[in-house]
Design a protein around this motif. Structure first.
Motif, PDB file in Angstrom:
ATOM      1  N   THR A   1      33.774  38.233  34.459  1.00 13.68           N
ATOM      2  CA  THR A   1      34.915  37.450  34.935  1.00 13.68           C
ATOM      3  C   THR A   1      36.223  37.814  34.232  1.00 13.68           C
ATOM      4  O   THR A   1      37.292  37.402  34.675  1.00 13.68           O
ATOM      5  CB  THR A   1      34.654  35.951  34.737  1.00 13.68           C
ATOM      6  OG1 THR A   1      34.318  35.709  33.360  1.00 13.68           O
ATOM      7  CG2 THR A   1      33.523  35.484  35.631  1.00 13.68           C
ATOM      8  N   PHE A   2      36.145  38.589  33.152  1.00 12.05           N
ATOM      9  CA  PHE A   2      37.346  38.916  32.374  1.00 12.05           C
ATOM     10  C   PHE A   2      38.408  39.578  33.252  1.00 12.05           C
ATOM     11  O   PHE A   2      39.544  39.113  33.348  1.00 12.05           O
ATOM     12  CB  PHE A   2      36.950  39.822  31.207  1.00 12.05           C
ATOM     13  CG  PHE A   2      38.084  40.201  30.294  1.00 12.05           C
ATOM     14  CD1 PHE A   2      39.044  39.277  29.916  1.00 12.05           C
ATOM     15  CD2 PHE A   2      38.180  41.491  29.788  1.00 12.05           C
ATOM     16  CE1 PHE A   2      40.085  39.622  29.060  1.00 12.05           C
ATOM     17  CE2 PHE A   2      39.210  41.853  28.937  1.00 12.05           C
ATOM     18  CZ  PHE A   2      40.169  40.921  28.582  1.00 12.05           C
ATOM     19  N   ARG A   3      38.061  40.672  33.905  1.00 12.01           N
ATOM     20  CA  ARG A   3      39.006  41.370  34.775  1.00 12.01           C
ATOM     21  C   ARG A   3      38.490  41.392  36.225  1.00 12.01           C
ATOM     22  O   ARG A   3      38.629  42.384  36.932  1.00 12.01           O
ATOM     23  CB  ARG A   3      39.271  42.793  34.266  1.00 12.01           C
ATOM     24  CG  ARG A   3      39.958  42.835  32.906  1.00 12.01           C
ATOM     25  CD  ARG A   3      40.260  44.265  32.476  1.00 12.01           C
ATOM     26  NE  ARG A   3      40.768  44.327  31.128  1.00 12.01           N
ATOM     27  CZ  ARG A   3      42.067  44.243  30.791  1.00 12.01           C
ATOM     28  NH1 ARG A   3      42.962  44.060  31.727  1.00 12.01           N
ATOM     29  NH2 ARG A   3      42.439  44.325  29.524  1.00 12.01           N
ATOM     30  N   ARG A   4      37.918  40.305  36.641  1.00 12.57           N
ATOM     31  CA  ARG A   4      37.450  40.196  38.026  1.00 12.57           C
ATOM     32  C   ARG A   4      38.644  40.252  38.977  1.00 12.57           C
ATOM     33  O   ARG A   4      39.652  39.581  38.776  1.00 12.57           O
ATOM     34  CB  ARG A   4      36.691  38.886  38.202  1.00 12.57           C
ATOM     35  CG  ARG A   4      36.097  38.674  39.585  1.00 12.57           C
ATOM     36  CD  ARG A   4      35.207  37.450  39.606  1.00 12.57           C
ATOM     37  NE  ARG A   4      35.868  36.264  39.066  1.00 12.57           N
ATOM     38  CZ  ARG A   4      35.271  35.086  38.892  1.00 12.57           C
ATOM     39  NH1 ARG A   4      33.995  34.927  39.203  1.00 12.57           N
ATOM     40  NH2 ARG A   4      35.940  34.054  38.402  1.00 12.57           N
ATOM     41  N   ILE A   5      38.557  41.070  40.021  1.00 13.75           N
ATOM     42  CA  ILE A   5      39.688  41.242  40.938  1.00 13.75           C
ATOM     43  C   ILE A   5      39.419  40.665  42.320  1.00 13.75           C
ATOM     44  O   ILE A   5      40.330  40.627  43.152  1.00 13.75           O
ATOM     45  CB  ILE A   5      40.093  42.724  41.038  1.00 13.75           C
ATOM     46  CG1 ILE A   5      38.920  43.602  41.480  1.00 13.75           C
ATOM     47  CG2 ILE A   5      40.691  43.203  39.713  1.00 13.75           C
ATOM     48  CD1 ILE A   5      39.312  45.072  41.699  1.00 13.75           C
TER      49      ILE A   5
ATOM     50  N   SER B   1      29.663  40.018  47.101  1.00 17.20           N
ATOM     51  CA  SER B   1      29.680  39.908  45.653  1.00 17.20           C
ATOM     52  C   SER B   1      31.124  39.791  45.197  1.00 17.20           C
ATOM     53  O   SER B   1      32.060  40.191  45.909  1.00 17.20           O
ATOM     54  CB  SER B   1      29.037  41.151  45.029  1.00 17.20           C
ATOM     55  OG  SER B   1      29.319  41.267  43.644  1.00 17.20           O
ATOM     56  N   ASP B   2      31.315  39.215  44.016  1.00 18.47           N
ATOM     57  CA  ASP B   2      32.593  39.409  43.334  1.00 18.47           C
ATOM     58  C   ASP B   2      32.821  40.905  43.134  1.00 18.47           C
ATOM     59  O   ASP B   2      31.876  41.705  43.199  1.00 18.47           O
ATOM     60  CB  ASP B   2      32.572  38.774  41.938  1.00 18.47           C
ATOM     61  CG  ASP B   2      32.426  37.269  41.943  1.00 18.47           C
ATOM     62  OD1 ASP B   2      32.589  36.640  43.001  1.00 18.47           O
ATOM     63  OD2 ASP B   2      32.139  36.723  40.849  1.00 18.47           O
ATOM     64  N   ILE B   3      34.061  41.274  42.848  1.00 17.36           N
ATOM     65  CA  ILE B   3      34.369  42.634  42.410  1.00 17.36           C
ATOM     66  C   ILE B   3      34.972  42.546  41.015  1.00 17.36           C
ATOM     67  O   ILE B   3      35.889  41.761  40.774  1.00 17.36           O
ATOM     68  CB  ILE B   3      35.336  43.352  43.372  1.00 17.36           C
ATOM     69  CG1 ILE B   3      34.755  43.394  44.783  1.00 17.36           C
ATOM     70  CG2 ILE B   3      35.621  44.773  42.877  1.00 17.36           C
ATOM     71  CD1 ILE B   3      35.704  43.965  45.815  1.00 17.36           C
ATOM     72  N   CYS B   4      34.425  43.340  40.132  1.00 11.38           N
ATOM     73  CA  CYS B   4      34.805  43.301  38.721  1.00 11.38           C
ATOM     74  C   CYS B   4      35.447  44.636  38.349  1.00 11.38           C
ATOM     75  O   CYS B   4      34.922  45.694  38.695  1.00 11.38           O
ATOM     76  CB  CYS B   4      33.557  43.032  37.890  1.00 11.38           C
ATOM     77  SG  CYS B   4      33.718  43.334  36.133  1.00 11.38           S
ATOM     78  N   LEU B   5      36.578  44.594  37.668  1.00 16.49           N
ATOM     79  CA  LEU B   5      37.243  45.809  37.204  1.00 16.49           C
ATOM     80  C   LEU B   5      36.833  46.073  35.749  1.00 16.49           C
ATOM     81  O   LEU B   5      37.018  45.214  34.873  1.00 16.49           O
ATOM     82  CB  LEU B   5      38.761  45.655  37.319  1.00 16.49           C
ATOM     83  CG  LEU B   5      39.634  46.915  37.220  1.00 16.49           C
ATOM     84  CD1 LEU B   5      39.780  47.421  35.807  1.00 16.49           C
ATOM     85  CD2 LEU B   5      39.107  48.038  38.114  1.00 16.49           C
ATOM     86  N   VAL B   6      36.259  47.231  35.509  1.00 11.95           N
ATOM     87  CA  VAL B   6      35.799  47.582  34.160  1.00 11.95           C
ATOM     88  C   VAL B   6      36.929  48.287  33.406  1.00 11.95           C
ATOM     89  O   VAL B   6      37.253  49.444  33.666  1.00 11.95           O
ATOM     90  CB  VAL B   6      34.538  48.466  34.222  1.00 11.95           C
ATOM     91  CG1 VAL B   6      34.124  48.885  32.808  1.00 11.95           C
ATOM     92  CG2 VAL B   6      33.399  47.717  34.916  1.00 11.95           C
TER      93      VAL B   6
ATOM     94  N   LEU C   1      47.126  36.597  37.980  1.00 14.84           N
ATOM     95  CA  LEU C   1      47.155  37.292  39.275  1.00 14.84           C
ATOM     96  C   LEU C   1      46.292  38.543  39.186  1.00 14.84           C
ATOM     97  O   LEU C   1      46.786  39.649  38.999  1.00 14.84           O
ATOM     98  CB  LEU C   1      48.594  37.648  39.669  1.00 14.84           C
ATOM     99  CG  LEU C   1      48.765  38.302  41.040  1.00 14.84           C
ATOM    100  CD1 LEU C   1      48.273  37.382  42.156  1.00 14.84           C
ATOM    101  CD2 LEU C   1      50.220  38.683  41.283  1.00 14.84           C
ATOM    102  N   CYS C   2      44.989  38.368  39.332  1.00 18.36           N
ATOM    103  CA  CYS C   2      44.057  39.492  39.380  1.00 18.36           C
ATOM    104  C   CYS C   2      43.755  39.787  40.851  1.00 18.36           C
ATOM    105  O   CYS C   2      43.395  38.867  41.592  1.00 18.36           O
ATOM    106  CB  CYS C   2      42.764  39.165  38.629  1.00 18.36           C
ATOM    107  SG  CYS C   2      42.974  39.001  36.855  1.00 18.36           S
ATOM    108  N   HIS C   3      43.858  41.025  41.264  1.00 16.89           N
ATOM    109  CA  HIS C   3      43.766  41.337  42.688  1.00 16.89           C
ATOM    110  C   HIS C   3      43.311  42.773  42.874  1.00 16.89           C
ATOM    111  O   HIS C   3      43.306  43.580  41.934  1.00 16.89           O
ATOM    112  CB  HIS C   3      45.123  41.136  43.358  1.00 16.89           C
ATOM    113  CG  HIS C   3      46.234  41.898  42.668  1.00 16.89           C
ATOM    114  ND1 HIS C   3      46.506  43.216  42.924  1.00 16.89           N
ATOM    115  CD2 HIS C   3      47.115  41.512  41.708  1.00 16.89           C
ATOM    116  CE1 HIS C   3      47.506  43.614  42.163  1.00 16.89           C
ATOM    117  NE2 HIS C   3      47.897  42.604  41.407  1.00 16.89           N
ATOM    118  N   GLU C   4      42.972  43.123  44.089  1.00 21.68           N
ATOM    119  CA  GLU C   4      42.544  44.478  44.396  1.00 21.68           C
ATOM    120  C   GLU C   4      43.763  45.412  44.413  1.00 21.68           C
ATOM    121  O   GLU C   4      44.815  45.059  44.948  1.00 21.68           O
ATOM    122  CB  GLU C   4      41.830  44.506  45.745  1.00 21.68           C
ATOM    123  CG  GLU C   4      40.548  43.699  45.748  1.00 21.68           C
ATOM    124  CD  GLU C   4      39.964  43.525  47.129  1.00 21.68           C
ATOM    125  OE1 GLU C   4      39.745  44.545  47.816  1.00 21.68           O
ATOM    126  OE2 GLU C   4      39.733  42.377  47.538  1.00 21.68           O
TER     127      GLU C   4
END
Length: 536
Positions: free
Chosen positions: A290-294, A307-312, A103-106
């Motif tokens: 894609t590891f922590r893509r939200i 675009s995808d959004i990626c969490l660093v 469950l990766c999300h904004e």
């Protein structure tokens, strides 16, 4: 000075604080909750960290209310976002299709859901939220906390809140020194805990790295920010155990310490429904995008997300040059500023110098998405804190209680006073004492009530990383669902003690009271034991 009174005061509005407040409110109690940052939710929102969860999270091993939180996040996407029909029908919808979690999300969606869970109690006048306030003092009456003094983050206005029970849900256990509650920090020695992974001597200022996370996307055009002032320093920074510069794709593998090389490819045209977010099978960090893509753009109707959004939240943003508490305030502020500076330098490096798989350099179309994290500066609102002050508890959880190498097929210790369950490897990031990763396999474990009870103070309960773990066992008790479980139990215990006219220590020390409380927890959907599981 203003003074307020309540039955239960929850200081800190992170995951543990929200869970504590909700549990006490559902039990019919009046609550005041405080929060220092603009968003409640802590790890999940203001720190912008997608949930770290165990492999069985969709079936068991979390509390019913945490399951509700997860389901309502999914429901919010289904009700308000233009999902593709295929993604809308996905039972275990993973909006970001990140590999770190199912469950990766904004973060704003989790914020909206939690605010909605609290809204009825605010409307009824049973919950008051003081925001943005932080604790600055306390008044004691012997071994009881009478009141906590709070200051407004921006204007300094102060208020005193008196309460029958006080729950410390702050990220660093801030109430412990303010109330004189006995606590420990950093690494305990092996003679203190008997832990195989502990050092010979105690290292109280040796703490895990903090991280200032940020969200990015990748679009057409040159989005390059100005070069940060200390970029050259961080660009040449090379920890002895890192295998190269910190700003690079090479770093130690957390489990083996072998130097591994990761990659970064924005917006791969992958199918989100094929992502297998089970770290037993695949750690998922080969492509850090894609590891922590939200937000996975292919979960949504064509063109809705550019675009995808990626969490660093990657190894290179871990700041371990010094601790951010238990040092003078100016030093703590300096380390937090340097951690922010590191994250901004990492972003600039990604834009300008990061090697690409096509042989080029830099990703100039990367944008900081401060609108996603709720800031104008582009980074997360709050630092991701992995380690807190920890109470000297009635029972301290040690490595031997749950280490797979020690316990083997017996599984983790079963506690007579279990108040919940959790699962995660002992996962310690590089630390301020110069240590590399420490990773120890663990068994599915329980949460003993004794770890929530200070040895002396009678009406103060922890609700997060400040429970009675060690530096080592904190590494698996610090994650999202466990923090929620701990907070929920603290809220229910406070309410239960008020109703029964007893104390938390009295509940644990008398078998009939303990059984009564554990029965209450089970009725609330809190699991006290693990079913038989394999392959961990």
């Amino acid at each position: 000075m203003k003074e307020a009174h309540t039955e239960i005061l929850v200081v800190g509005g992170g995951l543990g604080g929200v869970a504590a407040a909700l549990a006490a409110l559902r039990a019919g109690r009046r609550v005041i909750m405080t929060e220092e940052f603009d968003w409640i939710g802590g790890q999940l929102t203001s720190q912008a960290v997608p949930p770290d969860e165990h492999s069985w999270v969709e079936q068991f091993g979390i509390t019913a209310s945490y399951r509700t939180l997860r389901q309502e996040i999914r429901n919010y996407y289904r009700e308000h976002y233009p999902l593709t029909e295929r993604s809308r029908q996905w039972r275990d919808l993973n909006p970001g299709a990140g590999w770190v979690s199912r469950l990766c999300h904004e973060p704003r969606v989790a914020l909206t859901v939690m605010e909605g869970m609290l809204a009825p109690y605010r409307g009824a006048g049973r919950l008051r939220v003081l925001q943005p306030y932080r604790p600055v003092g306390a008044e004691m009456d012997g071994d009881r906390v009478r009141a906590v003094r709070l200051a407004h983050r921006d204007n300094g206005d102060e208020i005193i809140v008196a309460a029958s029970y006080v729950i410390d849900a702050t990220e660093t256990g801030e109430l412990l020194p303010l109330t004189g509650t006995e606590y420990v920090t950093g690494f305990e020695s092996r003679s203190m805990t008997g832990e195989p992974s502990a050092p010979e001597e105690a290292q109280p200022l040796n703490m895990q790295a903090v991280s200032i996370c940020f969200a990015v996307d990748h679009v057409d055009g040159d989005q390059t920010i100005d070069k940060p002032d200390r970029y050259d320093f961080w660009r040449s920074y090379e920890p002895a155990f890192w295998g190269g510069p910190l700003l690079g794709w090479k770093s130690p593998h957390p489990r083996t310490l072998e130097i591994v090389e990761r990659s970064f490819t924005p917006n791969p045209d992958d199918d989100p429904l094929l992502v297998d977010a089970d770290q037993r099978r695949n750690p998922g960090d080969a492509n850090l995008w894609t590891f922590r893509r939200i937000a996975a753009r292919r979960n949504f109707t064509d063109g809705f997300y550019a675009s995808d959004i990626c969490l660093v939240n990657w190894p290179m943003i871990d700041y371990f040059e010094g601790p951010v508490f238990e040092v003078p305030d100016d030093q703590a502020r300096g380390h937090l500023k340097a951690a922010e500076e590191l994250s901004r330098c990492v972003f600039y490096w990604l834009q300008t110098e990061a090697p690409r798989t096509d042989g080029g350099i830099g990703f100039r179309g990367l944008r900081l998405r401060g609108d996603v994290t709720g800031t104008e500066h582009g980074l997360a609102q709050a630092p991701y804190i992995r380690e807190s002050r920890r109470i000297k508890a009635a029972y301290t959880i040690v490595e031997q209680d749950l280490s797979l190498a020690v316990r083997g097929e017996r599984g983790a210790v079963n506690y007579a006073d279990s108040v919940g369950v959790g699962m995660y490897r002992i996962d310690l990031h590089p630390s301020t004492g110069g240590d590399n990763y420490i990773d120890v396999g663990s068994c599915p474990f329980e949460i003993p009530l004794g770890a929530l009870l200070p040895q002396r103070v009678t009406n103060l309960l922890p609700a997060g990383k400040n429970i009675g773990t060690t530096h080592i066992t904190n590494g698996c008790y610090r994650l999202h669902p466990v923090e929620w479980n701990i907070g929920e139990v603290a809220g229910l215990l406070s309410a239960h003690c008020l109703e029964r006219g007893t104390t938390p220590h009295g509940v644990r020390e008398h078998k009939d009271r303990l059984v009564e409380f554990q029965t209450l927890l089970e009725r609330q959907g809190i699991e006290l034991r693990w079913p038989e599981v394999k392959g961990y």
